[in-house]
Design a protein around this motif. Structure first.
Motif, PDB file in Angstrom:
ATOM      1  N   GLY A   1      58.555 104.821 -67.710  1.00 20.18           N
ATOM      2  CA  GLY A   1      57.391 103.878 -66.960  1.00 20.18           C
ATOM      3  C   GLY A   1      57.533 103.679 -65.815  1.00 20.18           C
ATOM      4  O   GLY A   1      57.044 102.941 -65.171  1.00 20.18           O
ATOM      5  N   HIS A   2      58.760 101.978 -65.796  1.00 21.61           N
ATOM      6  CA  HIS A   2      59.231 101.328 -64.753  1.00 21.61           C
ATOM      7  C   HIS A   2      59.748 102.199 -63.981  1.00 21.61           C
ATOM      8  O   HIS A   2      59.965 102.472 -62.294  1.00 21.61           O
ATOM      9  CB  HIS A   2      60.150 100.668 -64.973  1.00 21.61           C
ATOM     10  CG  HIS A   2      60.656  99.814 -64.351  1.00 21.61           C
ATOM     11  ND1 HIS A   2      60.177  99.222 -63.317  1.00 21.61           N
ATOM     12  CD2 HIS A   2      62.009  99.992 -63.798  1.00 21.61           C
ATOM     13  CE1 HIS A   2      61.231  98.215 -62.437  1.00 21.61           C
ATOM     14  NE2 HIS A   2      62.357  98.754 -62.398  1.00 21.61           N
ATOM     15  N   LEU A   3      61.096 103.629 -63.713  1.00 26.11           N
ATOM     16  CA  LEU A   3      61.782 104.112 -63.183  1.00 26.11           C
ATOM     17  C   LEU A   3      60.919 105.194 -62.796  1.00 26.11           C
ATOM     18  O   LEU A   3      61.418 105.402 -61.751  1.00 26.11           O
ATOM     19  CB  LEU A   3      62.579 104.301 -64.034  1.00 26.11           C
ATOM     20  CG  LEU A   3      64.218 105.405 -63.663  1.00 26.11           C
ATOM     21  CD1 LEU A   3      64.828 104.616 -62.183  1.00 26.11           C
ATOM     22  CD2 LEU A   3      64.777 106.165 -64.265  1.00 26.11           C
TER      23      LEU A   3
ATOM     24  N   ALA B   1      70.538 100.621 -83.269  1.00 19.32           N
ATOM     25  CA  ALA B   1      69.748 100.840 -82.943  1.00 19.32           C
ATOM     26  C   ALA B   1      70.457 100.457 -81.373  1.00 19.32           C
ATOM     27  O   ALA B   1      71.115  99.813 -81.098  1.00 19.32           O
ATOM     28  CB  ALA B   1      68.421 100.295 -82.642  1.00 19.32           C
ATOM     29  N   ASP B   2      69.638 101.023 -80.278  1.00 23.07           N
ATOM     30  CA  ASP B   2      70.159 100.856 -78.911  1.00 23.07           C
ATOM     31  C   ASP B   2      68.767  99.457 -78.588  1.00 23.07           C
ATOM     32  O   ASP B   2      68.532  99.535 -79.404  1.00 23.07           O
ATOM     33  CB  ASP B   2      69.911 101.436 -77.909  1.00 23.07           C
ATOM     34  CG  ASP B   2      68.049 102.213 -77.668  1.00 23.07           C
ATOM     35  OD1 ASP B   2      67.203 101.637 -76.459  1.00 23.07           O
ATOM     36  OD2 ASP B   2      67.871 102.794 -78.707  1.00 23.07           O
ATOM     37  N   ARG B   3      69.693  98.665 -77.661  1.00 21.52           N
ATOM     38  CA  ARG B   3      69.490  97.548 -77.299  1.00 21.52           C
ATOM     39  C   ARG B   3      68.226  97.622 -76.821  1.00 21.52           C
ATOM     40  O   ARG B   3      66.949  96.815 -76.893  1.00 21.52           O
ATOM     41  CB  ARG B   3      70.440  96.173 -76.300  1.00 21.52           C
ATOM     42  CG  ARG B   3      69.933  95.393 -76.556  1.00 21.52           C
ATOM     43  CD  ARG B   3      71.044  94.291 -75.497  1.00 21.52           C
ATOM     44  NE  ARG B   3      72.276  94.336 -76.185  1.00 21.52           N
ATOM     45  CZ  ARG B   3      72.710  92.614 -77.140  1.00 21.52           C
ATOM     46  NH1 ARG B   3      71.548  91.814 -77.210  1.00 21.52           N
ATOM     47  NH2 ARG B   3      73.699  92.715 -77.769  1.00 21.52           N
ATOM     48  N   GLY B   4      68.009  98.409 -75.643  1.00 20.08           N
ATOM     49  CA  GLY B   4      67.484  98.731 -75.064  1.00 20.08           C
ATOM     50  C   GLY B   4      65.437  98.950 -75.802  1.00 20.08           C
ATOM     51  O   GLY B   4      64.693  97.696 -75.457  1.00 20.08           O
TER      52      GLY B   4
ATOM     53  N   LEU C   1      67.399  95.539 -69.854  1.00 16.69           N
ATOM     54  CA  LEU C   1      67.475  96.216 -71.175  1.00 16.69           C
ATOM     55  C   LEU C   1      69.142  97.641 -70.877  1.00 16.69           C
ATOM     56  O   LEU C   1      69.522  97.795 -71.330  1.00 16.69           O
ATOM     57  CB  LEU C   1      66.092  97.069 -71.058  1.00 16.69           C
ATOM     58  CG  LEU C   1      65.386  96.707 -72.096  1.00 16.69           C
ATOM     59  CD1 LEU C   1      64.876  95.213 -71.196  1.00 16.69           C
ATOM     60  CD2 LEU C   1      64.241  97.218 -72.276  1.00 16.69           C
ATOM     61  N   PHE C   2      68.963  97.758 -69.270  1.00 18.13           N
ATOM     62  CA  PHE C   2      70.315  98.762 -69.137  1.00 18.13           C
ATOM     63  C   PHE C   2      70.837  98.366 -67.763  1.00 18.13           C
ATOM     64  O   PHE C   2      69.977  97.221 -66.393  1.00 18.13           O
ATOM     65  CB  PHE C   2      69.651  99.825 -68.881  1.00 18.13           C
ATOM     66  CG  PHE C   2      68.862 100.671 -69.582  1.00 18.13           C
ATOM     67  CD1 PHE C   2      69.343 101.416 -70.467  1.00 18.13           C
ATOM     68  CD2 PHE C   2      67.990 100.492 -70.126  1.00 18.13           C
ATOM     69  CE1 PHE C   2      68.689 101.894 -71.875  1.00 18.13           C
ATOM     70  CE2 PHE C   2      66.458 100.699 -70.642  1.00 18.13           C
ATOM     71  CZ  PHE C   2      67.594 101.756 -71.735  1.00 18.13           C
TER      72      PHE C   2
ATOM     73  N   TYR D   1      64.887  96.349 -64.427  1.00 15.62           N
ATOM     74  CA  TYR D   1      63.557  96.771 -65.524  1.00 15.62           C
ATOM     75  C   TYR D   1      64.167  95.584 -66.580  1.00 15.62           C
ATOM     76  O   TYR D   1      65.345  96.115 -66.728  1.00 15.62           O
ATOM     77  CB  TYR D   1      63.484  98.048 -65.343  1.00 15.62           C
ATOM     78  CG  TYR D   1      62.850  97.975 -67.867  1.00 15.62           C
ATOM     79  CD1 TYR D   1      61.322  97.679 -67.269  1.00 15.62           C
ATOM     80  CD2 TYR D   1      63.801  98.293 -68.347  1.00 15.62           C
ATOM     81  CE1 TYR D   1      60.934  98.017 -67.839  1.00 15.62           C
ATOM     82  CE2 TYR D   1      62.833  99.013 -69.653  1.00 15.62           C
ATOM     83  CZ  TYR D   1      61.341  98.413 -69.573  1.00 15.62           C
ATOM     84  OH  TYR D   1      60.196  98.423 -70.393  1.00 15.62           O
ATOM     85  N   ARG D   2      63.182  94.594 -66.591  1.00 17.23           N
ATOM     86  CA  ARG D   2      63.210  93.668 -67.827  1.00 17.23           C
ATOM     87  C   ARG D   2      61.961  93.260 -68.936  1.00 17.23           C
ATOM     88  O   ARG D   2      60.999  94.263 -68.227  1.00 17.23           O
ATOM     89  CB  ARG D   2      63.459  92.077 -67.332  1.00 17.23           C
ATOM     90  CG  ARG D   2      64.972  91.786 -66.115  1.00 17.23           C
ATOM     91  CD  ARG D   2      65.240  90.988 -65.837  1.00 17.23           C
ATOM     92  NE  ARG D   2      66.560  90.692 -65.262  1.00 17.23           N
ATOM     93  CZ  ARG D   2      67.271  91.561 -63.928  1.00 17.23           C
ATOM     94  NH1 ARG D   2      66.752  92.743 -63.267  1.00 17.23           N
ATOM     95  NH2 ARG D   2      68.037  90.545 -64.306  1.00 17.23           N
ATOM     96  N   ILE D   3      62.117  93.081 -69.758  1.00 22.04           N
ATOM     97  CA  ILE D   3      61.260  92.846 -71.594  1.00 22.04           C
ATOM     98  C   ILE D   3      61.795  91.374 -71.388  1.00 22.04           C
ATOM     99  O   ILE D   3      62.700  91.171 -71.871  1.00 22.04           O
ATOM    100  CB  ILE D   3      61.814  94.079 -72.101  1.00 22.04           C
ATOM    101  CG1 ILE D   3      60.606  94.866 -71.475  1.00 22.04           C
ATOM    102  CG2 ILE D   3      60.597  93.132 -73.364  1.00 22.04           C
ATOM    103  CD1 ILE D   3      60.679  95.815 -72.447  1.00 22.04           C
TER     104      ILE D   3
END
Length: 280
Positions: A51-53, A201-204, A273-274, A266-268
């Motif tokens: 949604g960001h990329l 889980a993957d951290r993202g 996240l990546f 990209y951050r939350i």
């Protein structure tokens, strides 16, 4: 003469396809050629990265990307069938195998994050720490519940690798609480949250996950939890209909300085996240 129901249905389908084909032929050539299908992991989709990329990519190139979000194993199979133009996945040995088989063009590193084990904050199995192998050995010896994606995704492949490193080839046979959901990362986390189970889980996806309940990160920081993502254009020599030129435009953009900066941005909640790591 009155047509049978089946005959009328067949005529209707034929007319519908005829109208669709006519519309496609009458559409401007540019409109037909400015979109691609990308088979990718649920983690890249459910983490919110796309949604960001993808809007940034569309702004830069005018190309639309339709994402089919499945486990990496399924994404690679979609590529083998030629049902996607591009793959964005995270199981490097399987990716390199697909390229060596001739189903994909050159693979490129794009970004990484890491895997974590999340579980009840009270940690009844006592696994908290930074050693993934020791943590799984403790889980196998406990009566705790563990949710496995069980879907041949990159996360599932990594999980099986960690169990094997812990000398546990068949965790389902060792743990009554080991359950495979055959689902994506988000649903697996939802199951863990509602049942008080552990899950890899993957951290993202974890950072974007809202329904955490009593879950918390319990195992992180082991170098073996490194999680690399790569991009591959499906080989048009195998599937003539593949839009390799447009797919290559995405592959080139996502490893360019602009694409890499977009990933890093990209951050939350202020947390990245990546981490872009394409090679020059």
């Amino acid at each position: 003469m009155t047509l049978s129901i089946h005959r009328r249905q067949a005529v209707f389908v034929a007319l519908a396809w005829g109208l669709f084909a006519a519309g496609a032929l009458l559409a401007p050539a540019g409109a037909q050629d400015r979109s691609i299908v990308m088979a990718s992991t649920t983690s890249t989709e459910q983490s919110g990265l796309f949604g960001h990329l993808l809007p940034a990519f569309r702004k830069a190139t005018g190309i639309d990307v339709r994402v089919v979000a499945v486990g990496t194993g399924q994404a690679l199979d979609i590529g083998r069938r030629g049902d996607a133009d591009l793959l964005f996945v995270h199981d490097r040995p399987a990716e390199e195998r697909l390229v060596s088989e001739g189903h994909g063009l050159a693979r490129a590193d794009v970004m990484y994050n890491d895997f974590v084990v999340v579980g009840p904050a009270a940690d009844p199995a006592g696994i908290k720490g930074s050693d993934i192998v020791a943590a799984l050995a403790k889980l196998a010896a406990s009566k705790a519940s563990f949710v496995s994606r069980g879907d041949k995704s990159g996360t599932h492949v990594a999980e099986r690798r960690y169990w094997k490193a812990a000398a546990i080839d068949a965790p389902a046979a060792r743990m009554n609480g080991y359950k495979e959901c055959g689902c994506g990362m988000g649903p697996a986390l939802n199951i863990a949250s509602s049942t008080g189970a552990y899950v890899l889980a993957d951290r993202g996806t974890w950072l974007s996950f809202k329904n955490r309940g009593e879950l918390a990160i319990l195992v992180e920081g082991d170098t073996r939890l490194f999680n690399q993502y790569g991009v591959i254009v499906v080989n048009p020599a195998k599937h003539l209909h593949v839009k390799s030129r447009l797919a290559q435009a995405f592959a080139d953009w996502v490893v360019s300085s602009e694409g890499q900066a977009t990933i890093d941005a990209y951050r939350i909640g202020g947390e990245q996240l990546f981490f872009a790591n394409a090679r020059p």
